[in-house]
Design an enzyme around this catalytic site. Structure first.
Site, PDB file in Angstrom:
ATOM      1  N   CYS A   1      61.652  49.786  11.107  1.00 19.40           N
ATOM      2  CA  CYS A   1      62.859  49.045  11.487  1.00 19.40           C
ATOM      3  C   CYS A   1      63.870  49.936  12.193  1.00 19.40           C
ATOM      4  O   CYS A   1      64.602  49.478  13.071  1.00 19.40           O
ATOM      5  CB  CYS A   1      63.525  48.442  10.246  1.00 19.40           C
ATOM      6  SG  CYS A   1      62.567  47.183   9.390  1.00 19.40           S
ATOM      7  N   MET A   2      63.933  51.202  11.813  1.00 18.84           N
ATOM      8  CA  MET A   2      64.962  52.114  12.332  1.00 18.84           C
ATOM      9  C   MET A   2      64.583  52.770  13.648  1.00 18.84           C
ATOM     10  O   MET A   2      65.297  53.650  14.121  1.00 18.84           O
ATOM     11  CB  MET A   2      65.254  53.211  11.304  1.00 18.84           C
ATOM     12  CG  MET A   2      65.867  52.710  10.015  1.00 18.84           C
ATOM     13  SD  MET A   2      66.478  54.064   8.993  1.00 18.84           S
ATOM     14  CE  MET A   2      64.957  54.985   8.673  1.00 18.84           C
TER      15      MET A   2
END
Length: 410
Positions: free
Chosen positions: A400-401
């Site tokens: 996600c990051m």
């Protein structure tokens, strides 16, 4: 200049990635507005920055070029005309919170350096940031008690969602939640105006002005011919079909889009929170996405005979579908938390299935998911753990990051 975008798999050696280091926007979270801004808790800024720096350095140690979203945006806003256009668009899309103070907010944003402008937009504009003597209208002086003219953007460190590189093009996404809608403006400007990208005729497979939403956490590139997209609470079947039509119409490499329905819940926010690819034939999975006897609703979209149409074939088993589209005899599904109901639920909440592949069989994970990490190692994977006490509060993991922009082919 080397063509800047190239992602034809989830596992090819990662060469370039875009991150965002959490900033003051995190400190503008308060308990009263957590739900509005999609957080369950308030991270401690110095600690989350330290953990994010560890993540970035771990990527660099693997030979990955790390680009920062905030710096790319600053370098894209390289003229007064572009800066003013950018501010006008931000204000237009934030108009619900301006409360008649547009002129003062615009003046505040444009006063100072480009770095100041970007930080203000990302951090949010408090009503107290505008000097009292500039509030000349009654509606400004008697505005409601909501503290912001512009909401902060604390979800920005999840750079995966606003845009996704697919092949040599990009999907600039229509975000589902109001708190995140403005995030994809940044990537739109970077692609149009940053010297690294603007010189190339980069195709856009999906645009942020779409009526229907789709987010990058649901977009997985399985191989150079196949893209999987989760049908989730954030990504709609209409958006998936629209992107598939554009892909089939404007390029020849990608011939299949696999739509995978997942439960629509906070814990299963995107496909990559319950399913990621970690090696040629290995995948992490949260078993709860599979129904009884492994039944799911899966659809394979391919180019139709008529223009702007697709053919659709339905499947009901994830493992069998993966073997079909990847042309593999066998695959391995590695269950989050080892399949134990307590460990799986706990580690899923902390993104135990959200792995970022650096190369085939080499992944980054959160250190807190020790049951899942042990199982990955037992399956022969190299696991690079990163600290996650504060990063995990945003409900997103290493995949996600990160927004990969360049991977080597496998």
């Amino acid at each position: 200049m080397k063509y800047p975008l190239h992602v034809t798999s989830e596992i090819g050696e990662l060469k370039t990635v875009i991150l965002h280091r959490p900033g003051r926007e995190v400190e503008n979270l308060t308990p009263e507005y957590l739900h509005r801004l999609l957080f369950d808790d308030i991270p401690f800024l110095p600690a989350i920055q330290k953990e994010h720096d560890y993540f970035a350095n771990a990527l660099r140690n693997q030979g990955v070029e790390v680009l920062y979203l905030e710096r790319l945006l600053e370098e894209s806003l390289h003229s007064k005309a572009i800066q003013e256009q950018f501010v006008d668009q931000i204000l237009e899309e934030s108009k619900s919170n301006i409360n008649g103070a547009r002129h003062n907010v615009k003046e505040y944003l444009l006063h100072g350096s480009v770095q100041d402008l970007v930080e203000k937009v990302m951090s949010g504009v408090l009503k107290t940031d505008i000097e009292q003597e500039k509030k000349v209208h009654l509606y400004e002086l008697m505005a409601d008690h909501y503290p912001f003219y512009l909401d902060p953007m604390p979800n920005l460190y999840f750079t995966r969602d606003p845009a996704a590189v697919i092949g040599k093009g990009i999907s600039i996404n229509k975000m589902n939640e109001g708190a995140r809608e403005r995030e994809s403006i940044f990537m739109d400007y970077i692609m149009k105006y940053h010297p690294r990208f603007a010189k190339h005729n980069i195709p856009t497979w999906f645009t942020r002005d779409s009526k229907f939403s789709m987010e990058g956490g649901d977009q997985l590139i399985l191989n150079k011919h196949t893209v999987a997209v989760g049908v989730s609470s954030r990504s709609t079947p209409q958006a998936i079909e629209k992107m598939a039509i554009n892909l089939f119409k404007h390029q020849k490499e990608i011939t299949k889009v696999v739509a995978v329905e997942i439960p629509k819940s906070r814990a299963f926010m995107h496909l990559d929170t319950v399913f990621t690819m970690v090696d040629y034939d290995k995948f992490t999975i949260h078993p709860a996405i599979e129904g009884p006897d492994g039944d799911m609703r899966i659809f394979i979209l391919e180019k139709g005979e008529e223009e702007n149409r697709v053919t659709i074939k339905q499947r009901n088993n994830l493992a069998e579908t993966l073997k079909e589209v990847l042309e593999l005899k066998d695959i391995v599904l590695i269950p989050c938390g080892g399949g134990d109901p307590i460990a799986a639920a706990r580690e899923q909440w902390n993104d135990g299935s959200n792995t970022l592949a650096i190369a085939p069989g080499v992944v980054m994970t959160y250190d807190r998911n020790y049951v899942s990490n042990k199982l990955l190692r037992q399956h022969g994977l190299e696991v690079i753990e990163i600290p996650s006490s504060e990063l995990s509060r945003g409900r997103g993991g290493p995949r996600c990051m990160s927004m990969p922009v360049y991977r080597e082919d496998i």
